[in-house]
Design an enzyme around this catalytic site. Structure first.
Site, PDB file in Angstrom:
ATOM      1  N   TYR A  54       0.825  -1.218   0.000  1.00  0.00           N
ATOM      2  CA  TYR A  54       0.000   0.000   0.000  1.00  0.00           C
ATOM      3  C   TYR A  54       0.855   1.261   0.000  1.00  0.00           C
ATOM      4  O   TYR A  54       0.453   2.273  -0.586  1.00  0.00           O
ATOM      5  CB  TYR A  54      -1.013  -0.029   1.150  1.00  0.00           C
ATOM      6  N   ARG A  57       1.596   1.845  -3.595  1.00  0.00           N
ATOM      7  CA  ARG A  57       0.412   2.359  -4.297  1.00  0.00           C
ATOM      8  C   ARG A  57       0.223   3.847  -3.987  1.00  0.00           C
ATOM      9  O   ARG A  57      -0.085   4.655  -4.825  1.00  0.00           O
ATOM     10  CB  ARG A  57      -0.866   1.625  -3.861  1.00  0.00           C
ATOM     11  N   ASN A  88     -12.646   2.642  -6.562  1.00  0.00           N
ATOM     12  CA  ASN A  88     -11.228   3.020  -6.515  1.00  0.00           C
ATOM     13  C   ASN A  88     -10.850   3.592  -5.161  1.00  0.00           C
ATOM     14  O   ASN A  88     -11.641   4.279  -4.517  1.00  0.00           O
ATOM     15  CB  ASN A  88     -10.917   4.037  -7.611  1.00  0.00           C
ATOM     16  N   VAL A  89      -9.612   3.322  -4.809  1.00  0.00           N
ATOM     17  CA  VAL A  89      -9.100   3.844  -3.548  1.00  0.00           C
ATOM     18  C   VAL A  89      -8.228   5.079  -3.793  1.00  0.00           C
ATOM     19  O   VAL A  89      -7.739   5.680  -2.851  1.00  0.00           O
ATOM     20  CB  VAL A  89      -8.339   2.753  -2.763  1.00  0.00           C
ATOM     21  N   ASP A  90      -8.055   5.430  -5.068  1.00  0.00           N
ATOM     22  CA  ASP A  90      -7.321   6.662  -5.365  1.00  0.00           C
ATOM     23  C   ASP A  90      -8.251   7.868  -5.186  1.00  0.00           C
ATOM     24  O   ASP A  90      -9.454   7.715  -4.968  1.00  0.00           O
ATOM     25  CB  ASP A  90      -6.718   6.608  -6.787  1.00  0.00           C
ATOM     26  N   HIS A 105     -14.592   1.149  -1.307  1.00  0.00           N
ATOM     27  CA  HIS A 105     -13.531   0.251  -0.827  1.00  0.00           C
ATOM     28  C   HIS A 105     -12.429   0.978  -0.062  1.00  0.00           C
ATOM     29  O   HIS A 105     -11.321   0.468   0.053  1.00  0.00           O
ATOM     30  CB  HIS A 105     -12.923  -0.515  -2.014  1.00  0.00           C
ATOM     31  N   GLY A 171     -15.216   1.542 -16.446  1.00  0.00           N
ATOM     32  CA  GLY A 171     -13.935   0.982 -16.005  1.00  0.00           C
ATOM     33  C   GLY A 171     -14.022  -0.043 -14.902  1.00  0.00           C
ATOM     34  O   GLY A 171     -13.095  -0.186 -14.128  1.00  0.00           O
ATOM     35  N   THR A 172     -15.113  -0.767 -14.850  1.00  0.00           N
ATOM     36  CA  THR A 172     -15.181  -1.863 -13.881  1.00  0.00           C
ATOM     37  C   THR A 172     -15.589  -3.146 -14.582  1.00  0.00           C
ATOM     38  O   THR A 172     -16.499  -3.140 -15.416  1.00  0.00           O
ATOM     39  CB  THR A 172     -16.117  -1.569 -12.686  1.00  0.00           C
TER      40      THR A 172
END
Ligand code: NAD
Length: 232
Positions: A54, A57, A88-90, A105, A171-172
């Site tokens: 992580y 990332r 997304n986690v961004d 998420h 995008g999934t």
């Protein structure tokens, strides 16, 4: 009153920013088994590896920028209420300027306490280390929903989907549940657009498929939706 657009976004929208997707070949998960980096068991077994994964990332996230696809969704806000629900986690939607973003998420730039799940902090740099603790002394972990963990935001997300006038899925691969099931909460009559260069199928009525990358595909959808509301 403005119509409500729900956008369900996944790793693919950030691909053109240079962030690897989940399952595409060359995707970041190819280099790691899910069980080794993205489960609570992995955290208990090899914390160092999980932190490193992580941290890398997070470091990468500081080096990339939102792309044209993220920006198209901001353009849509002039005519619609746009609610993004992202896997997304961004933070690229926020950095592009989208105002309503729900993270299903978790978020890479945040950490939370392992003894008090309500203690969530924004990280200043990219590194989360052993010994970074909450005021009660509990080790901080990535604020990520790992595989096998509950998805606390799924109910609010489903309620938002049920109010959609229009839905855009971008995008999934629609492989990771329960996120993939959200599209089925969108009312039958609401037009749905799936923007993805892959062969993604949404098992719902009233879908238009745009087999393109987010940048060009979303431009087409956004142009069409703005035109419908007499914006350009
Ligand atoms: P996925 O990798 O399963 O699917 C990615 C999809 O994006 C595929 O259908 C692919 O065809 C499509 N795609 C590839 N390039 C694209 C582009 N330029 N434009 C539009 N679409 C493109 O990803 P998922 O469905 O989001 O599931 C992944 C899981 O992994 C989620 O849980 C997510 O939290 C996590 N993840 C997040 C990030 C991130 O935050 N950026 C990155 C990787 C994985």
């Amino acid at each position: 009153m403005k119509k409500q657009v729900i956008v369900l976004s996944g790793a693919g929208i950030s691909a053109e920013s240079g962030i690897s997707t989940f399952r595409d070949s060359g995707g970041l998960w190819e280099q790691h088994r899910i069980e080794d980096v993205a489960t609570f068991e992995a955290w208990e077994r090899n914390r160092k590896l999980v932190q490193e994964f992580y941290n890398l990332r997070r470091k990468q996230l500081h080096e990339v920028a939102p792309n044209a696809g993220h920006k198209e969704l901001v353009r849509l806000e002039q005519a619609y209420n746009v609610q993004i629900i992202t896997q997304n986690v961004d933070d690229l939607h926020e950095r592009a300027g989208s105002t309503h973003v729900l993270h299903l998420h978790g978020e890479l730039k945040k950490a939370r306490s392992t003894v008090n799940p309500d203690y969530v902090v924004e990280l200043e740099g990219w590194e989360l280390k052993e010994g970074d603790v909450c005021p009660q002394g509990g080790q901080l972990r990535p604020h990520i929903v790992w595989f096998g963990e509950a998805v606390p935001m799924i109910e609010p997300a489903a309620e938002l989907c049920a109010k959609a006038d229009v839905c855009i899925v971008v995008g999934t691969s629609l492989n990771v549940y329960p996120a993939a099931g959200l599209v089925s909460y969108v009312p039958r009559h609401a037009p749905k657009y799936v923007v993805d260069p892959g062969e993604v199928q949404a098992q719902v009525p009233n879908v238009t498929y745009i087999r393109e990358k987010a940048s060009t595909g979303l431009k087409k959808v956004v142009d069409e939706l703005l035109k419908k509301e007499n914006f350009s």
